[in-house]
Design a protein around this motif. Structure first.
Motif, PDB file in Angstrom:
ATOM      1  N   CYS A  85      44.360 -35.477  14.170  1.00  0.00           N
ATOM      2  CA  CYS A  85      43.835 -34.119  14.356  1.00  0.00           C
ATOM      3  C   CYS A  85      42.320 -34.172  14.236  1.00  0.00           C
ATOM      4  O   CYS A  85      41.781 -35.002  13.506  1.00  0.00           O
ATOM      5  CB  CYS A  85      44.401 -33.174  13.292  1.00  0.00           C
ATOM      6  N   CYS A  86      41.640 -33.314  14.961  1.00  0.00           N
ATOM      7  CA  CYS A  86      40.187 -33.219  14.863  1.00  0.00           C
ATOM      8  C   CYS A  86      39.806 -31.808  14.428  1.00  0.00           C
ATOM      9  O   CYS A  86      40.197 -30.832  15.074  1.00  0.00           O
ATOM     10  CB  CYS A  86      39.541 -33.568  16.201  1.00  0.00           C
ATOM     11  N   VAL A  87      39.074 -31.710  13.323  1.00  0.00           N
ATOM     12  CA  VAL A  87      38.618 -30.413  12.821  1.00  0.00           C
ATOM     13  C   VAL A  87      37.175 -30.206  13.262  1.00  0.00           C
ATOM     14  O   VAL A  87      36.300 -31.005  12.939  1.00  0.00           O
ATOM     15  CB  VAL A  87      38.701 -30.358  11.280  1.00  0.00           C
ATOM     16  N   LEU A  88      36.939 -29.129  14.011  1.00  0.00           N
ATOM     17  CA  LEU A  88      35.582 -28.797  14.440  1.00  0.00           C
ATOM     18  C   LEU A  88      35.060 -27.688  13.535  1.00  0.00           C
ATOM     19  O   LEU A  88      35.780 -26.738  13.232  1.00  0.00           O
ATOM     20  CB  LEU A  88      35.584 -28.314  15.888  1.00  0.00           C
ATOM     21  N   VAL A  89      33.814 -27.841  13.094  1.00  0.00           N
ATOM     22  CA  VAL A  89      33.236 -26.845  12.185  1.00  0.00           C
ATOM     23  C   VAL A  89      31.925 -26.316  12.760  1.00  0.00           C
ATOM     24  O   VAL A  89      31.115 -27.091  13.279  1.00  0.00           O
ATOM     25  CB  VAL A  89      32.952 -27.458  10.791  1.00  0.00           C
ATOM     26  N   LEU A 124      39.677 -25.204  14.627  1.00  0.00           N
ATOM     27  CA  LEU A 124      38.282 -24.762  14.513  1.00  0.00           C
ATOM     28  C   LEU A 124      38.067 -23.967  13.229  1.00  0.00           C
ATOM     29  O   LEU A 124      38.858 -23.079  12.906  1.00  0.00           O
ATOM     30  CB  LEU A 124      37.889 -23.896  15.717  1.00  0.00           C
ATOM     31  N   LEU A 125      36.993 -24.297  12.515  1.00  0.00           N
ATOM     32  CA  LEU A 125      36.624 -23.545  11.318  1.00  0.00           C
ATOM     33  C   LEU A 125      35.254 -22.908  11.511  1.00  0.00           C
ATOM     34  O   LEU A 125      34.280 -23.589  11.841  1.00  0.00           O
ATOM     35  CB  LEU A 125      36.570 -24.462  10.083  1.00  0.00           C
ATOM     36  N   PRO A 155      43.971 -23.430  16.860  1.00  0.00           N
ATOM     37  CA  PRO A 155      44.017 -22.542  15.689  1.00  0.00           C
ATOM     38  C   PRO A 155      42.612 -22.336  15.117  1.00  0.00           C
ATOM     39  O   PRO A 155      41.800 -23.261  15.121  1.00  0.00           O
ATOM     40  CB  PRO A 155      44.889 -23.305  14.680  1.00  0.00           C
ATOM     41  N   TYR A 156      42.347 -21.107  14.628  1.00  0.00           N
ATOM     42  CA  TYR A 156      41.011 -20.763  14.139  1.00  0.00           C
ATOM     43  C   TYR A 156      41.059 -20.172  12.735  1.00  0.00           C
ATOM     44  O   TYR A 156      41.899 -19.315  12.453  1.00  0.00           O
ATOM     45  CB  TYR A 156      40.353 -19.770  15.100  1.00  0.00           C
ATOM     46  N   PHE A 157      40.151 -20.607  11.876  1.00  0.00           N
ATOM     47  CA  PHE A 157      40.040 -20.057  10.525  1.00  0.00           C
ATOM     48  C   PHE A 157      38.582 -19.748  10.212  1.00  0.00           C
ATOM     49  O   PHE A 157      37.695 -20.522  10.553  1.00  0.00           O
ATOM     50  CB  PHE A 157      40.552 -21.057   9.478  1.00  0.00           C
ATOM     51  N   GLU A 158      38.351 -18.616   9.569  1.00  0.00           N
ATOM     52  CA  GLU A 158      37.035 -18.294   9.049  1.00  0.00           C
ATOM     53  C   GLU A 158      37.044 -18.697   7.584  1.00  0.00           C
ATOM     54  O   GLU A 158      37.945 -18.297   6.836  1.00  0.00           O
ATOM     55  CB  GLU A 158      36.780 -16.796   9.186  1.00  0.00           C
TER      56      GLU A 158
END
Ligand code: GTP
Ligand code: MG
Length: 182
Positions: A85-89, A124-125, A155-158
């Motif tokens: 998985c790749c988390v983009l911030v 995405l964060l 999926p998106y999280f703030e």
């Protein structure tokens, strides 16, 4: 069966995004529940691990924190190989960090060179939502969600690494998304 006898799954997670958006802080908050105001640029890359339970599965998350600063961008294909998985911030208060998401996304897929790039999971964060009570925000939630939709329902999280807001939830989603792609 005893839980310790169950097969453990190792999931490799890569965290990417511009310098200063809070990648290291998010990881420190998630793994150690610690936050520091002081900025210390990451050099190269390093990982931490955290064991979590996802449904009835024990999972070891191996989270790779990377350097956002341009002069350290030499990680290359070998580093991204085997990622689950790749988390983009990005930083919701600095528009430029949102604009560069396309580069991070495309460069990752290019370098990782997987069989089915369309199916590869990203999360995405949008970090630092605590700053100035939200008054210095430059990227709306809608804009971020539209970008996620255009990239195949990411999926998106703030989040706020400072306050620990949504950090646990975000990484649980990362683990679930990665597991689905196993
Ligand atoms: P590089 O290692 O250069 O790629 O940066 P990074 O993305 O790892 O950023 P880092 O976690 O080092 O955070 C940069 C600065 O932002 C630090 O001073 C942190 O204290 C601050 N910071 C990170 N997350 C938050 C947050 O959620 N809220 C606030 N207010 N500050 C944050
Ligand atoms: Mg860092």
């Amino acid at each position: 069966m005893d839980i310790s006898q169950r097969k453990r799954t190792l999931l490799k997670v890569i965290v990417l995004g511009d310098s200063g958006v809070g990648k290291t802080s998010l990881m420190n908050q998630y793994v150690y529940r610690k936050f520091s105001q002081q900025y210390k640029a990451t050099i190269g890359a390093d990982f931490v691990t955290k064991e979590i339970q996802v449904d009835d599965k024990l999972v070891t998350l191996q989270i790779w924190d990377t350097a956002g600063q341009e002069r350290f961008h030499s990680l290359g294909a070998a580093f991204y190989r085997g990622a689950d998985c790749c988390v983009l911030v990005y930083d919701v208060n600095i528009h430029k960090t949102f604009d560069t998401l396309n580069n991070w996304h495309d460069e990752f897929l290019k370098q990782a060179d997987m069989n089915d790039p369309e199916a590869f999971p990203f999360v995405l964060l949008g970090n630092k939502v605590d700053v100035d009570g939200g008054n210095s925000r430059r990227v709306t939630e809608k804009k971020a969600r539209d970008w996620c939709a255009s990239r195949g329902n990411i999926p998106y999280f703030e989040t706020s690494a400072k306050e620990g807001y949504n950090v646990e939830e975000a990484f649980l989603c990362v683990a679930k998304t990665a597991l689905e792609n196993e």
